[in-house]
Design a protein around this motif. Structure first.
Motif, short mmCIF file in Angstrom:
data_model
loop_
_atom_site.label_atom_id
_atom_site.label_comp_id
_atom_site.label_asym_id
_atom_site.label_seq_id
_atom_site.Cartn_x
_atom_site.Cartn_y
_atom_site.Cartn_z
N LYS A 229 0.84 -1.20 0.00
CA LYS A 229 0.00 0.00 0.00
C LYS A 229 0.87 1.25 0.00
O LYS A 229 0.64 2.17 -0.81
CB LYS A 229 -0.91 -0.01 1.23
N TYR A 230 1.86 1.30 0.87
CA TYR A 230 2.70 2.49 0.97
C TYR A 230 3.57 2.65 -0.27
O TYR A 230 3.75 3.77 -0.77
CB TYR A 230 3.58 2.40 2.22
N PHE A 231 4.11 1.55 -0.78
CA PHE A 231 4.98 1.63 -1.96
C PHE A 231 4.21 2.14 -3.17
O PHE A 231 4.65 3.05 -3.87
CB PHE A 231 5.59 0.27 -2.27
N ILE A 232 3.03 1.58 -3.42
CA ILE A 232 2.24 1.96 -4.59
C ILE A 232 1.78 3.41 -4.48
O ILE A 232 1.87 4.20 -5.43
CB ILE A 232 1.04 1.02 -4.76
N VAL A 233 1.30 3.80 -3.30
CA VAL A 233 0.82 5.16 -3.12
C VAL A 233 1.95 6.18 -3.25
O VAL A 233 1.80 7.22 -3.91
CB VAL A 233 0.12 5.31 -1.75
N LEU A 234 3.10 5.88 -2.66
CA LEU A 234 4.23 6.81 -2.75
C LEU A 234 4.74 6.92 -4.19
O LEU A 234 5.12 8.00 -4.64
CB LEU A 234 5.36 6.36 -1.82
N ALA A 235 4.76 5.79 -4.90
CA ALA A 235 5.21 5.81 -6.30
C ALA A 235 4.27 6.66 -7.14
O ALA A 235 4.71 7.47 -7.98
CB ALA A 235 5.31 4.40 -6.85
N ILE A 236 2.96 6.50 -6.94
CA ILE A 236 1.98 7.29 -7.70
C ILE A 236 2.07 8.76 -7.31
O ILE A 236 2.10 9.65 -8.17
CB ILE A 236 0.56 6.76 -7.46
N PHE A 237 2.11 9.03 -6.00
CA PHE A 237 2.17 10.41 -5.52
C PHE A 237 3.38 11.15 -6.09
O PHE A 237 3.25 12.23 -6.66
CB PHE A 237 2.22 10.42 -3.99
N TYR A 238 4.57 10.56 -5.94
CA TYR A 238 5.78 11.25 -6.37
C TYR A 238 5.85 11.37 -7.89
O TYR A 238 6.28 12.40 -8.42
CB TYR A 238 7.01 10.53 -5.83
N THR A 239 5.42 10.35 -8.60
CA THR A 239 5.44 10.41 -10.07
C THR A 239 4.53 11.52 -10.58
O THR A 239 4.93 12.33 -11.43
CB THR A 239 5.00 9.06 -10.67
N LEU A 240 3.30 11.59 -10.07
CA LEU A 240 2.35 12.60 -10.54
C LEU A 240 2.79 14.02 -10.16
O LEU A 240 2.67 14.95 -10.95
CB LEU A 240 0.96 12.30 -9.99
N MET A 241 3.31 14.18 -8.93
CA MET A 241 3.77 15.51 -8.53
C MET A 241 5.03 15.91 -9.28
O MET A 241 5.23 17.08 -9.61
CB MET A 241 4.03 15.53 -7.02
N ASN A 242 5.85 14.94 -9.60
CA ASN A 242 7.10 15.23 -10.31
C ASN A 242 6.85 15.65 -11.76
O ASN A 242 7.67 16.34 -12.36
CB ASN A 242 8.03 14.01 -10.27
N LEU A 243 5.71 15.25 -12.30
CA LEU A 243 5.36 15.69 -13.66
C LEU A 243 5.26 17.21 -13.70
O LEU A 243 5.75 17.86 -14.63
CB LEU A 243 4.03 15.06 -14.09
N GLY A 244 4.62 17.80 -12.69
CA GLY A 244 4.50 19.25 -12.63
C GLY A 244 5.83 19.92 -12.39
O GLY A 244 6.18 20.91 -13.04
N SER A 245 6.60 19.38 -11.42
CA SER A 245 7.91 19.97 -11.10
C SER A 245 8.85 19.92 -12.30
O SER A 245 9.56 20.89 -12.58
CB SER A 245 8.54 19.22 -9.91
N ASN A 246 8.83 18.82 -13.02
CA ASN A 246 9.72 18.67 -14.16
C ASN A 246 9.30 19.61 -15.30
O ASN A 246 10.15 20.19 -15.98
CB ASN A 246 9.70 17.22 -14.65
N THR A 247 7.99 19.78 -15.48
CA THR A 247 7.51 20.68 -16.52
C THR A 247 7.88 22.12 -16.21
O THR A 247 8.39 22.86 -17.07
CB THR A 247 5.98 20.56 -16.66
N VAL A 248 7.66 22.54 -14.97
CA VAL A 248 8.01 23.90 -14.56
C VAL A 248 9.52 24.12 -14.65
O VAL A 248 9.99 25.18 -15.09
CB VAL A 248 7.52 24.17 -13.12
N GLY A 249 10.30 23.11 -14.27
CA GLY A 249 11.76 23.25 -14.28
C GLY A 249 12.37 23.25 -15.66
O GLY A 249 13.17 24.13 -16.01
N GLN A 250 11.97 22.28 -16.50
CA GLN A 250 12.61 22.13 -17.80
C GLN A 250 11.98 23.00 -18.89
O GLN A 250 12.67 23.37 -19.85
CB GLN A 250 12.56 20.66 -18.24
N TYR A 251 10.71 23.31 -18.76
CA TYR A 251 10.05 24.06 -19.82
C TYR A 251 9.56 25.42 -19.36
O TYR A 251 8.74 26.06 -20.04
CB TYR A 251 8.89 23.24 -20.40
N GLY A 252 10.03 25.87 -18.20
CA GLY A 252 9.65 27.20 -17.72
C GLY A 252 10.03 28.29 -18.69
O GLY A 252 9.21 29.13 -19.08
N ALA A 253 11.30 28.30 -19.11
CA ALA A 253 11.77 29.33 -20.05
C ALA A 253 11.03 29.24 -21.38
O ALA A 253 10.68 30.26 -21.99
CB ALA A 253 13.27 29.17 -20.27
N TYR A 254 10.75 28.03 -21.82
CA TYR A 254 10.04 27.83 -23.09
C TYR A 254 8.63 28.42 -23.01
O TYR A 254 8.17 29.09 -23.94
CB TYR A 254 9.97 26.33 -23.40
#
Length: 438
Positions: A229-254
């Protein structure tokens, strides 16, 4: 196994030395983009080559986290995080001195593998040597180091941005120097006592050597109760939140230049201000994350992240809406992002699974971000609303899922392990024969 209690000052020193993995990871990611642009003309790097080098770093971090976490549980914390520093130092040296594409590619791969492998092991080291009252703050401290690594690399890039190849060598040289200093300091860091005790107990209870190599340390255990339960939830949580962080970080200037019609200077100014503010907020996060108010701050952060993506979704992509998004996203992810994920992971898994779980979660998230990166420019070109709608939904699913699971968590695995170890030690003392002199 009886050891002398570690002083709080020494705990913080070990947290700093171990947590430098986060500093190096952030510095490498931030430096590479600028450095490769500076090398483009001097070394005749094509856009395709730059894409391969950037992707190699990202994928190598993911692969390194997956296998490094596993090795940390099997072989011990110290041996792995010494080896990872050697890998990063070798890769950084290649990036500084090699002037051909294959050498740069090898350097990127070594830095990525080393940084990725070091992250889960260093976090496990900190959580296992810290006493309960300081553990959350010390894990949060690694996120502070990540912010500082990004800020220092960005500051250096601002200074050397017009120096061409020399500027790139300075950026990579910074990583090399920090890595070498960290490597030297880590030789004085002791092996995790908790890991040694758990490993000895596992071997003692195993019927064969092969049993001792599996048991708690097999990755299959992560997908079995009570840890699935903890592994699956943490993997989903971090993956989905990291999508936003990565977009803001890598494509902010774009987004600022190509979609909102703004400039790189505006983006860089906003990013630098938000990074500085983020470092300050992480210090607040360190103070509250170990208290009963943890989930209250998480909810506040979650609301900020969702609102951040809703602003450009409903009001359009302009310089103003992107500025609001950047600030809200920064505030939100301090309390409902990577920092809290690291703490939940360290608390939710036993010692001989802790590093493996952390590494696997990091790897899944990095692979997920890499997939979105490939299509982000196309989505932005066809209509940015679709991207921000997707990211809004991702944030909502992530934070709701994490809240439902972790707001109900009353005890942590690592606290129970420490209590069991203390009880066993007390029992051994009580059972020891009393020597009568006379």
């Amino acid at each position: 196994m009886s050891t002398k209690p570690m002083s709080t000052r020494k705990m913080w020193w070990i947290a700093l030395i171990s947590g430098m993995a986060s500093y190096i990871d952030a510095a490498a990611m931030t430096s590479s983009g600028t450095a490769l642009v500076l090398l483009k003309d001097t070394l005749a790097l094509t856009p395709e080559m730059i894409g391969v080098l950037s992707s190699a770093l990202t994928f190598s971090v993911a692969i390194g986290a997956l296998f490094g976490g596993r090795l940390g549980d099997l072989l011990g914390r110290k041996s792995v995080f010494i080896a990872t520093m050697v890998m990063i130092a070798a890769g950084s040296a290649m990036l500084v001195f090699v002037e051909v594409f294959p050498g740069l590619l090898a350097g990127m791969i070594l830095v990525g593998l080393g940084a990725g492998a070091d992250l889960p092991v260093s976090l496990a080291t900190i959580s296992e040597m810290a006493k309960a009252g300081l553990r959350s703050s010390m894990i949060g401290f690694t996120h502070f180091l990540w912010k500082i690594g990004s800020m220092v690399a960005l500051g250096i890039a601002t200074i050397v941005g017009s120096m061409g190849q020399l500027g790139a060598q300075i950026l990579f040289g910074h990583i090399l120097v920090v890595t070498l200093l960290t490597l030297v300091a880590r030789f004085a860091v002791p092996e995790s006592t908790l890991w040694l005790e758990q490993r000895e107990a596992e071997k003692a209870g195993a019927t064969s050597r092969s049993d001792a190599a599996l048991g708690w340390t097999t990755l299959k255990t992560l997908l079995k109760a009570p840890f699935a339960k903890y592994f699956i939830v943490l993997a989903i949580f971090y993956t989905l939140m990291n999508l936003g962080s990565n977009t803001v970080g890598q494509y902010g200037a774009y987004m600022y230049t190509e979609v909102a019609g703004s400039s790189v200077q505006v983006y860089s100014t906003v990013k630098l201000i938000t990074m500085f503010l983020g470092a300050i907020l992480v210090l607040l996060f360190m103070r509250v994350v170990g208290t009963r108010w943890r989930m209250t701050w998480f909810v506040g952060g979650a609301i900020c992240t969702i609102t951040a993506m809703c602003v450009p979704l409903f009001l359009g992509v302009t310089e103003g809406t992107l500025n609001v998004m950047m600030f809200l996203w920064l505030i939100g992810t301090v309390f409902a992002g990577e920092g809290i994920m690291k703490i939940w992971t360290q608390e939710s898994f036993p010692t001989l699974l802790r590093s493996s779980a952390q590494g696997a979660i990091i790897a899944i998230a990095r692979f997920g971000s890499s997939a979105l990166v490939l299509v982000t420019p196309v989505v932005l070109a066809t209509g940015p609303g679709a991207l921000f709608g997707f990211l809004t939904g991702s944030c909502l699913v992530a934070v709701v899922l994490a809240f439902v699971v972790f707001s109900r968590q009353r005890t942590t695995v690592i606290d129970q392990e420490e209590a069991d170890a203390a009880a066993a030690q007390d029992a051994a003392v009580d059972a020891a024969p009393v020597r009568v002199q006379g």
